[in-house]
Design a protein around this motif. Structure first.
Motif, short mmCIF file in Angstrom:
data_model
loop_
_atom_site.label_atom_id
_atom_site.label_comp_id
_atom_site.label_asym_id
_atom_site.label_seq_id
_atom_site.Cartn_x
_atom_site.Cartn_y
_atom_site.Cartn_z
N GLU A 90 43.47 43.80 49.00
CA GLU A 90 42.40 44.35 48.16
C GLU A 90 41.11 43.55 48.41
O GLU A 90 40.05 44.12 48.57
CB GLU A 90 42.79 44.30 46.67
CG GLU A 90 41.70 44.84 45.76
CD GLU A 90 42.13 45.05 44.32
OE1 GLU A 90 43.35 45.09 44.03
OE2 GLU A 90 41.24 45.20 43.46
N ALA A 127 39.68 39.58 36.56
CA ALA A 127 40.22 40.91 36.23
C ALA A 127 41.74 40.85 36.07
O ALA A 127 42.31 41.55 35.24
CB ALA A 127 39.82 41.92 37.31
N ARG A 130 43.74 41.85 32.68
CA ARG A 130 44.87 42.79 32.62
C ARG A 130 46.10 42.12 31.99
O ARG A 130 46.85 42.76 31.25
CB ARG A 130 45.19 43.36 34.00
CG ARG A 130 46.15 44.54 33.95
CD ARG A 130 46.30 45.23 35.31
NE ARG A 130 45.29 46.25 35.54
CZ ARG A 130 45.35 47.50 35.08
NH1 ARG A 130 46.38 47.91 34.36
NH2 ARG A 130 44.39 48.36 35.35
N PHE A 155 48.90 43.49 38.95
CA PHE A 155 47.59 42.89 38.76
C PHE A 155 47.48 42.14 37.41
O PHE A 155 46.59 42.38 36.62
CB PHE A 155 46.55 44.01 38.84
CG PHE A 155 45.16 43.55 39.18
CD1 PHE A 155 44.80 43.22 40.47
CD2 PHE A 155 44.17 43.45 38.19
CE1 PHE A 155 43.50 42.83 40.78
CE2 PHE A 155 42.88 43.05 38.49
CZ PHE A 155 42.54 42.75 39.79
N SER A 199 43.69 52.69 34.98
CA SER A 199 42.26 52.67 35.34
C SER A 199 41.97 51.25 35.81
O SER A 199 42.67 50.32 35.42
CB SER A 199 41.32 52.95 34.16
OG SER A 199 41.40 54.30 33.78
N PHE A 200 40.94 51.11 36.63
CA PHE A 200 40.42 49.78 36.91
C PHE A 200 39.91 49.24 35.59
O PHE A 200 39.21 49.96 34.86
CB PHE A 200 39.24 49.86 37.88
CG PHE A 200 39.62 50.06 39.31
CD1 PHE A 200 40.00 48.98 40.11
CD2 PHE A 200 39.59 51.32 39.89
CE1 PHE A 200 40.33 49.16 41.44
CE2 PHE A 200 39.93 51.50 41.22
CZ PHE A 200 40.30 50.42 41.99
N ASN A 201 40.20 47.98 35.29
CA ASN A 201 39.70 47.45 34.02
C ASN A 201 38.24 46.97 34.14
O ASN A 201 37.73 46.34 33.24
CB ASN A 201 40.64 46.38 33.47
CG ASN A 201 40.78 45.18 34.40
OD1 ASN A 201 40.00 45.00 35.32
ND2 ASN A 201 41.78 44.36 34.13
N VAL A 202 37.61 47.29 35.25
CA VAL A 202 36.15 47.12 35.40
C VAL A 202 35.62 48.55 35.53
O VAL A 202 35.82 49.20 36.56
CB VAL A 202 35.83 46.30 36.66
CG1 VAL A 202 34.33 46.22 36.89
CG2 VAL A 202 36.44 44.90 36.55
N LEU A 223 34.24 50.69 38.63
CA LEU A 223 35.08 50.90 39.82
C LEU A 223 35.79 52.25 39.79
O LEU A 223 36.31 52.70 40.82
CB LEU A 223 36.11 49.78 39.94
CG LEU A 223 35.54 48.37 40.20
CD1 LEU A 223 36.64 47.32 40.14
CD2 LEU A 223 34.82 48.32 41.55
N ALA A 262 43.49 50.71 44.53
CA ALA A 262 44.15 49.70 43.70
C ALA A 262 44.24 50.23 42.29
O ALA A 262 43.77 51.34 42.00
CB ALA A 262 43.34 48.40 43.73
N ALA A 263 44.83 49.41 41.42
CA ALA A 263 45.01 49.79 40.02
C ALA A 263 45.77 51.12 39.90
O ALA A 263 45.65 51.82 38.88
CB ALA A 263 43.66 49.87 39.30
N1 HPA Z 1 43.44 46.54 39.31
C1 HPA Z 1 43.18 46.26 40.60
N2 HPA Z 1 42.03 45.81 41.00
C2 HPA Z 1 41.06 45.63 40.10
C3 HPA Z 1 41.26 45.91 38.77
C4 HPA Z 1 42.52 46.39 38.35
O1 HPA Z 1 42.74 46.67 37.17
N3 HPA Z 1 40.12 45.63 38.10
C5 HPA Z 1 39.25 45.18 39.03
N4 HPA Z 1 39.80 45.18 40.24
#
Ligand code: HPA
Ligand code: MTE
Ligand code: MOS
Length: 824
Positions: free
Chosen positions: A254, A328, A332, A366, A462-465, A468, A532-533
């Motif tokens: 990643e 991140a 998570r 993650f 979901s991406f926690n940012v 993204l 990812a995520a």
């Molecule tokens: N998962 C994977 N990559 C990430 C995440 C996540 O939740 N948040 C930011 N990068």
């Protein structure tokens, strides 16, 4: 392509129904995977003049570089150039968030294995031989500095790569103090090497006018493009990154493919020749980061039923020498401590401990697995203290529907299916009857002990940012009606390209054989997020669907003009276009559209709705929805050797309305076994100098096919996503990694069965290696209290019950045990 491959593809095509979506079609590259014809980065035909790079690695975990004299390396056979930090024209950084990851060490090394220089030579082998001179004092002279290796040491010094995260709701301390029962303790879990079968590799080819084409085995081509551009001091448009497929990423590509992309591009730019760098397995282990290991301190107060009234946890993660994605990951972890349980009063602290080790990074889940595991261990301990079935304690703590449904971070759980899913699994696995049968077995078996455990998972998708969560795609329909789809996601074996192609095929009503997925390429879709995520198909599937729909709408308008009727009523199925009671072949309509000058290609873009996050308060709506699952695992352990075997596992997992059940079941099986490896056999061990000693399959044990249980019942839960995702499917890549918590808990259960008189839970650490199991057994049964007159291991083995269950019990001597009991 050989005959068999051809036949396989034809067969697959024949089996295709037009309902490409929701069907168990083979992976788009399945035939190539099994025949060995699939092209990975290292398989690309090498251009004339290609050179090979290898890295000289630091010998100390923390040291000042006193002198760097590369003359001897330059003189080594086949060497064309040797590059160090001073040769980098732009920024010497490949870190994804903070700029604290030097590509090549500059003045100081922060972990043992850190790249200090790069050798460029005529061959891979010669480059490696020259790079090994990094071991010589004449080449690099160091002044060793103080080394901090463990999260505990770093925590004691308040040495963190990022500020601590702190989430508190309610009055946990008061609730714990006032509760009728309490537990308090510590726990630890090890890290995990991604062990992608294809190691890190990049191949860079200089192009005219300050251009660079980088083939990279990466989950994140856009990031590779950006980082390479910064490293060269160029605008991003000078760099193209392409990836057709990876032989696995698992999070390890990643961000950490960047170092290799940068080295290849740096050398290619300096020498104006194509340069490839491929890390040998040991180097890959020594250089790249892994799953964060963690140490926990926890406390909980609870009532007679085991319902938690207040809970507190501190999760100290080993981040390694730099931040990488640790912020991140830790976030998570915080957002998965609750797992499937409602915690009214709770405090969660996560620390990103700075250590002189590899920079830990993404790995399937993650941080989620690290967050939820300790909760499951706590619930198990609560149940053992109350002498209740851990299952009942879990059920007592489940999130409710319409009540007790707000997570510690403030998101309401609106799609909760954990209770009906659990009921279905308990019935299909026959959990309660088997648990009773196990008690009888254990009473009659002094050496072999069986354990069974149930564990659920709720995983936020979901991406926690939030930013993204965006994706783009490009769909081309050619004049002959064949279709090409390109999107920002990357294929790493998880079947993303197959699913996205299914979505496009479904939208345009053609069989999958009409749709081809192409390599991910930053010159096609810009500014993509990492794959990812678990969001690959949610994001890219939707983007591709949007692109295909635009083309479909244009074609529908033309079909209505040609056949009559309203464009909205035109249907695309069976490679035919139906309108106004008439039909025409899809390919014919496409050709007509071309002649009518209709645009036959389109882009598509998608952003996930609803997600927002306040990084200061650690509250918001970080996840679009949740994926659920549960597992029941049964193990047998040999209390003399600590060996164990997973006898049976039953898994029920929620992939929503699956786009491709075969692929999703593959993800569940793979995630389960990979998670089991993390919790049982895979052990990372650094010596006092900070040298990782387990850096190859000889010393680092990933599960083999023989470790999968003889009875492995994996099913998808009938469900559809409450949110309008593509086909109402759910992400499936990471959540199953948490299902083998049940394996670890079953081992705890078996250890507890060996000491029914003990009034505490087995102090089993993870990974539960045979040593860890023996340590836990010893802590349960103090030698003085052991009943047998002769408690030596040999004597206890003599009294062993004969093998009663055949080959599923490896400790009987049919498998790993060499000190076998008498086969019965
Ligand atoms: N998962 C994977 N990559 C990430 C995440 C996540 O939740 N948040 C930011 N990068
Ligand atoms: N499956 C295979 N075969 N190989 C992989 O590298 N990576 C996992 C998971 N399943 C992986 C895999 C991880 S870490 C993630 S985040 C998802 O796949 C990414 O792909 P997806 O979002 O398309 O599910
Ligand atoms: Mo997966 S750890 O989000 O690449």
């Amino acid at each position: 392509m050989n005959k068999q491959t051809d036949a396989f593809i034809k067969h697959a095509a024949d089996r295709e129904q037009t309902a490409a979506i929701g069907t168990s079609l083979p992976h788009e590259s399945a035939a190539l995977h099994v025949s060995g014809e699939a092209t990975y980065t290292d398989d690309l035909p090498e251009l004339h003049g290609t050179l090979h790079a290898a890295l000289g690695l630091a010998r100390h975990a923390h040291a000042r570089i006193v002198s760097l004299d590369l003359a001897a390396v330059r003189k080594a056979p086949g060497v064309i150039a040797v590059l160090s930090a001073a040769d980098i024209p732009g920024e010497n950084n490949c870190g994804p968030v903070l700029h604290d990851d030097p590509i090549l060490a500059d003045g100081e090394v922060l972990y043992l294995g850190q790249p200090v220089f790069a050798v460029i030579a005529e061959s891979h082998e010669l480059a490696r031989r020259a790079a090994a001179l990094a071991k010589s004092d004449d080449v690099v002279r160091y002044e060793p500095l103080e080394v901090v290796l463990t999260p505990a040491e770093a925590k004691a010094r308040k040495q963190f790569v990022l500020p601590p995260l702190h989430l508190k709701r309610g009055e946990p301390a008061a609730k714990i103090a006032a509760a009728p029962h309490r537990i308090e303790g510590t726990f630890e879990v090890g890290g995990q090497e991604q062990f992608y079968l294809e190691g890190q590799v990049a191949y860079a080819i200089p192009k005219e006018m300050n251009g660079m084409l980088v083939y990279s085995s990466t989950q994140h081509p856009s990031e590779m493009q950006q980082v390479v551009a910064h490293m060269l001091g160029w605008p991003a448009h000078g760099v193209v990154c392409e990836c057709r497929r990876m032989g696995g990423g698992f999070g390890g590509k990643e961000s950490q493919s960047a170092l290799f992309a940068c080295i290849a591009a740096l050398a290619a730019q300096r020498l104006q020749r194509p340069v490839k760098v491929r890390a040998d397995r040991d180097d890959d282990f020594m250089i790249t980061g892994k799953r964060h290991d963690a140490v926990y301190e926890y406390a909980a107060g609870f009532d007679e039923t085991g319902r938690i009234l207040g809970a507190r946890v501190e999760i100290a993660l080993r981040a390694g020498y730099s931040a990488d994605l640790s912020g991140a990951v830790a976030t998570r972890a915080v957002c998965h401590f609750d797992n499937a349980y409602y915690l009214s009063d709770v405090e969660i602290v996560a620390l990103c401990c700075k250590t002189n080790t590899q920079s830990n990074t993404a790995f399937r889940g993650f941080g989620g697995p690290q967050g939820a595991l300790v909760m499951e261990v706590m619930l198990d301990s609560i149940a053992r203290q109350l002498k209740r079935d851990p299952l009942e304690v879990r059920l007592a703590n489940y999130y409710g529907v319409g009540e007790r449904d707000v997570t510690p971070y403030g998101q309401r759980v609106e799609d909760n299916v954990i209770a009906p899913l659990t009921d279905e699994l308990l019935a299909s696995s026959d959990y309660r009857a088997r648990r009773a049968a196990l008690a009888a077995y254990n009473a009659a078996s002094p050496v072999l002990k069986r354990g069974i455990a149930f564990s659920p998972v709720k995983f936020g998708i979901s991406f926690n940012v939030p930013f993204l969560n965006q994706a783009g795609a490009l769909v081309h329909v050619y004049k002959d009606g064949s279709i090409l789809v390109n999107h920002g996601g990357t294929e790493m074996g998880q079947g993303l390209n197959t699913k996205v192609a299914q979505v496009v095929a479904n939208e345009l009503g053609v069989p999958l054989s009409r749709v081809r997925s192409t390599a991910t390429d930053t010159s096609k879709v810009a500014n993509t997020s990492a794959t990812a995520a678990s969001t690959g198909s949610d994001l890219n599937g939707k983007a591709a669907e949007a692109a295909a729909r635009t083309i479909r709408d244009r074609l529908a308008a033309l079909a209505a003009r040609e056949l009559g009727g309203e464009p909205e009523t035109v249907q695309f199925r069976d490679s035919m276009v139906h309108a106004n009671g008439a039909a025409m072949p899809f390919a014919q309509l496409v050709n007509a559209a071309y002649l009518a000058r209709v645009q036959l290609w389109s882009d598509g873009f998608y952003t996930t709705p609803k997600v927002h996050w306040d990084a200061k308060t650690l509250t918001g709506h970080p996840f679009y929805y949740f994926a659920y699952g549960a597992a029941v695992s049964e193990v047998v352990i040999d209390t003399l050797t600590g060996e164990w075997k997973l006898v049976r596992a039953d898994v029920l997992h929620d992939a929503g309305q699956s786009i491709n059940p075969a692929i999703d079941i593959g993800q569940v099986e793979g995630g389960f076994i990979q998670g089991m490896g993390w919790l049982t056999t895979e052990e990372l061990w650094w010596n006092r100098e900070g040298r990782l000693m387990t850096h190859a399959p000889s010393t680092y044990k990933i599960p083999a096919v023989s470790d999968t249980p003889a009875a492995f019942h994996v099913q998808l839960y009938r469900n559809e996503n409450a949110e309008p995702t593509v086909f109402r499917s759910k992400a499936v890549g990471e959540p199953p990694l948490l299902l083998p918590f049940s394996v670890f808990l079953a081992i705890r259960d078996a250890i507890a069965a060996a000491a029914p008189e003990a009034n505490h839970a087995p102090p089993l650490r993870a990974p539960a290696t045979p040593e860890a199991i023996l340590d836990a057994l010893e802590a349960m049964v103090p030698p003085a209290a052991t009943p047998p007159p002769d408690s030596s291991r040999a004597a206890r083995h003599e009294r062993a019950a004969p093998c009663v269950t055949g080959h599923t019990d490896t400790p009987c001597g049919h498998g790993r045990s060499t000190t076998g009991c008498k086969p019965g």
